[in-house]
Motif scaffolding. Sequence first.
Motif, PDB file in Angstrom:
ATOM      1  N   GLU A  34      44.411  36.614  54.400  1.00 32.34           N
ATOM      2  CA  GLU A  34      43.100  36.919  54.974  1.00 32.34           C
ATOM      3  C   GLU A  34      42.905  38.413  55.182  1.00 32.34           C
ATOM      4  O   GLU A  34      41.787  38.876  55.392  1.00 32.34           O
ATOM      5  N   LYS A  35      43.986  39.166  55.160  1.00 33.80           N
ATOM      6  CA  LYS A  35      43.935  40.616  55.298  1.00 33.80           C
ATOM      7  C   LYS A  35      44.841  41.245  54.259  1.00 33.80           C
ATOM      8  O   LYS A  35      45.818  40.633  53.811  1.00 33.80           O
ATOM      9  N   CYS A  36      44.532  42.474  53.908  1.00 33.92           N
ATOM     10  CA  CYS A  36      45.386  43.241  53.000  1.00 33.92           C
ATOM     11  C   CYS A  36      45.299  44.700  53.395  1.00 33.92           C
ATOM     12  O   CYS A  36      44.194  45.223  53.618  1.00 33.92           O
ATOM     13  N   SER A  37      46.426  45.348  53.496  1.00 39.89           N
ATOM     14  CA  SER A  37      46.465  46.759  53.890  1.00 39.89           C
ATOM     15  C   SER A  37      45.730  46.993  55.201  1.00 39.89           C
ATOM     16  O   SER A  37      45.103  48.031  55.402  1.00 39.89           O
ATOM     17  N   GLY A  38      45.780  46.007  56.092  1.00 39.84           N
ATOM     18  CA  GLY A  38      45.139  46.135  57.390  1.00 39.84           C
ATOM     19  C   GLY A  38      43.650  45.872  57.404  1.00 39.84           C
ATOM     20  O   GLY A  38      43.003  45.995  58.442  1.00 39.84           O
ATOM     21  N   LEU A  39      43.077  45.512  56.266  1.00 37.01           N
ATOM     22  CA  LEU A  39      41.633  45.285  56.161  1.00 37.01           C
ATOM     23  C   LEU A  39      41.344  43.812  55.909  1.00 37.01           C
ATOM     24  O   LEU A  39      42.104  43.109  55.249  1.00 37.01           O
ATOM     25  N   ASP A  40      40.203  43.355  56.422  1.00 30.63           N
ATOM     26  CA  ASP A  40      39.738  42.004  56.122  1.00 30.63           C
ATOM     27  C   ASP A  40      39.371  41.907  54.646  1.00 30.63           C
ATOM     28  O   ASP A  40      38.912  42.881  54.036  1.00 30.63           O
ATOM     29  N   VAL A  41      39.551  40.732  54.085  1.00 34.71           N
ATOM     30  CA  VAL A  41      39.153  40.473  52.701  1.00 34.71           C
ATOM     31  C   VAL A  41      38.358  39.173  52.656  1.00 34.71           C
ATOM     32  O   VAL A  41      38.357  38.391  53.599  1.00 34.71           O
ATOM     33  N   VAL A  42      37.685  38.970  51.533  1.00 33.36           N
ATOM     34  CA  VAL A  42      36.994  37.705  51.265  1.00 33.36           C
ATOM     35  C   VAL A  42      37.802  36.964  50.209  1.00 33.36           C
ATOM     36  O   VAL A  42      38.074  37.508  49.139  1.00 33.36           O
ATOM     37  N   ARG A  43      38.199  35.738  50.513  1.00 36.32           N
ATOM     38  CA  ARG A  43      38.928  34.915  49.548  1.00 36.32           C
ATOM     39  C   ARG A  43      37.948  34.007  48.806  1.00 36.32           C
ATOM     40  O   ARG A  43      36.948  33.570  49.371  1.00 36.32           O
ATOM     41  N   TYR A  44      38.256  33.707  47.564  1.00 37.76           N
ATOM     42  CA  TYR A  44      37.312  32.974  46.722  1.00 37.76           C
ATOM     43  C   TYR A  44      37.998  31.795  46.032  1.00 37.76           C
ATOM     44  O   TYR A  44      39.196  31.842  45.727  1.00 37.76           O
ATOM     45  N   ASP A  45      37.188  30.766  45.767  1.00 40.21           N
ATOM     46  CA  ASP A  45      37.581  29.786  44.766  1.00 40.21           C
ATOM     47  C   ASP A  45      36.818  30.126  43.491  1.00 40.21           C
ATOM     48  O   ASP A  45      35.990  31.048  43.472  1.00 40.21           O
ATOM     49  N   ALA A  46      37.097  29.401  42.415  1.00 38.48           N
ATOM     50  CA  ALA A  46      36.527  29.756  41.115  1.00 38.48           C
ATOM     51  C   ALA A  46      35.001  29.713  41.136  1.00 38.48           C
ATOM     52  O   ALA A  46      34.334  30.612  40.598  1.00 38.48           O
ATOM     53  N   GLU A  47      34.437  28.692  41.755  1.00 39.62           N
ATOM     54  CA  GLU A  47      32.978  28.545  41.756  1.00 39.62           C
ATOM     55  C   GLU A  47      32.309  29.659  42.538  1.00 39.62           C
ATOM     56  O   GLU A  47      31.310  30.248  42.094  1.00 39.62           O
ATOM     57  N   ASN A  48      32.851  29.985  43.696  1.00 39.63           N
ATOM     58  CA  ASN A  48      32.224  31.009  44.536  1.00 39.63           C
ATOM     59  C   ASN A  48      32.350  32.404  43.928  1.00 39.63           C
ATOM     60  O   ASN A  48      31.423  33.219  44.027  1.00 39.63           O
ATOM     61  N   LEU A  49      33.473  32.675  43.293  1.00 40.74           N
ATOM     62  CA  LEU A  49      33.640  33.999  42.684  1.00 40.74           C
ATOM     63  C   LEU A  49      32.659  34.186  41.536  1.00 40.74           C
ATOM     64  O   LEU A  49      31.961  35.203  41.464  1.00 40.74           O
ATOM     65  N   HIS A  50      32.572  33.226  40.654  1.00 39.43           N
ATOM     66  CA  HIS A  50      31.609  33.351  39.560  1.00 39.43           C
ATOM     67  C   HIS A  50      30.181  33.343  40.089  1.00 39.43           C
ATOM     68  O   HIS A  50      29.299  34.008  39.537  1.00 39.43           O
ATOM     69  N   GLY A  51      29.952  32.633  41.188  1.00 38.98           N
ATOM     70  CA  GLY A  51      28.618  32.594  41.781  1.00 38.98           C
ATOM     71  C   GLY A  51      28.130  33.944  42.249  1.00 38.98           C
ATOM     72  O   GLY A  51      26.916  34.178  42.330  1.00 38.98           O
ATOM     73  N   GLU A  52      29.038  34.854  42.564  1.00 37.27           N
ATOM     74  CA  GLU A  52      28.637  36.206  42.970  1.00 37.27           C
ATOM     75  C   GLU A  52      27.990  36.955  41.809  1.00 37.27           C
ATOM     76  O   GLU A  52      27.196  37.870  42.013  1.00 37.27           O
ATOM     77  N   PHE A  53      28.334  36.585  40.568  1.00 39.48           N
ATOM     78  CA  PHE A  53      27.844  37.303  39.399  1.00 39.48           C
ATOM     79  C   PHE A  53      26.476  36.811  38.938  1.00 39.48           C
ATOM     80  O   PHE A  53      25.635  37.602  38.542  1.00 39.48           O
ATOM     81  N   GLY A  54      26.266  35.519  38.934  1.00 34.48           N
ATOM     82  CA  GLY A  54      24.973  34.998  38.510  1.00 34.48           C
ATOM     83  C   GLY A  54      24.933  34.622  37.051  1.00 34.48           C
ATOM     84  O   GLY A  54      25.898  34.821  36.299  1.00 34.48           O
ATOM     85  N   PRO A  55      23.780  34.077  36.593  1.00 32.40           N
ATOM     86  CA  PRO A  55      23.679  33.487  35.253  1.00 32.40           C
ATOM     87  C   PRO A  55      23.810  34.484  34.106  1.00 32.40           C
ATOM     88  O   PRO A  55      24.082  34.083  32.977  1.00 32.40           O
ATOM     89  N   LYS A  56      23.599  35.766  34.372  1.00 35.53           N
ATOM     90  CA  LYS A  56      23.718  36.760  33.302  1.00 35.53           C
ATOM     91  C   LYS A  56      25.155  36.863  32.796  1.00 35.53           C
ATOM     92  O   LYS A  56      25.401  37.322  31.681  1.00 35.53           O
ATOM     93  N   PHE A  57      26.100  36.402  33.613  1.00 35.69           N
ATOM     94  CA  PHE A  57      27.525  36.519  33.286  1.00 35.69           C
ATOM     95  C   PHE A  57      28.060  35.134  32.950  1.00 35.69           C
ATOM     96  O   PHE A  57      28.241  34.300  33.844  1.00 35.69           O
ATOM     97  N   ARG A  58      28.299  34.897  31.678  1.00 40.56           N
ATOM     98  CA  ARG A  58      28.777  33.587  31.241  1.00 40.56           C
ATOM     99  C   ARG A  58      30.277  33.466  31.483  1.00 40.56           C
ATOM    100  O   ARG A  58      31.059  34.276  30.991  1.00 40.56           O
TER     101      ARG A  58
END
Length: 275
Positions: free
Chosen positions: A224-248
């Motif tokens: 949940e953290k790296c190098s003392g900083l908070d991070v956002v963890r993703y599953d496959a659907e959510n990570l690709h969802g950040e990009f949108g339909p332009k990115f196949r």
Amino acid sequence: MPEICIGLKRHPDSFAKGAEVGDRLEADICVGRSTMLTLGPQPFVAEFSICPSGVPITLTPAFKNSSGGAAMTTKAHWETVYQTKKVDEVSWYRPHLETSLRLIEHAAPGTDSAVIDVGGGEATLVDDLVALGYADVTVLDISPAAIDVAKGRLGASGASVHWITGDITTVELEAARYHVWHDRAVFHFLTSADDRAAYMRQVARAVRLGGHVIVATFGLGGPEKCSGLDVVRYDAENLHGEFGPKFRLLENVTELHETPWGTPQEFLYCFCRVE
């Protein structure tokens, strides 16, 4: 540890309440480098240099935001990391980024393809790309210290590499410049929606039509953290969802990375083509 007399210059963003010119403290000194000091109730970044009269110190606030909260400036944080740790003392270190290399070679079999490694810093990906014959490689990182390490390691073999120091959410990149955009472990540090949107605008602008995007973040099983900083963890659907339909989406890859001290970390790769 030596005792240091601080010649403090006040700054309007300063949160070092109670710190005065002439305050004394003890600190480990590494000449010519930045380090974190606690002066009063708040930490500062200090730049050290030697002069005949002693050790003058220039202090810049390491914590600032509009509400006065303790939000460390991104550049100050990463400069401190890269100036105080060796290349193989950070959790994301890997001698060779095998998964990244496989995906890059698949996306760009021609070594004349333009490849940008976002957050490349001290990573060895650039070394391997140069060794494979890629002639148009760009490394971008927010930390000048990290860039300097990679430059020094490559020496003359890195003469053709383009080096960019800047924040990926704000740096100016040439439109439709790159065939391949690679990012291993930058995107998950963008915890605000505004920063993620700015990142995506950069990708959409800088990667040419038909180009490829490779982004690796911590998976749901990662820390949940790296190098003392908070991070956002993703599953496959959510990570690709950040990009949108332009990115196949072409492929998702889960990698179990082992840190230099033997701790497993789950990375998730999203491999897309711009359409």
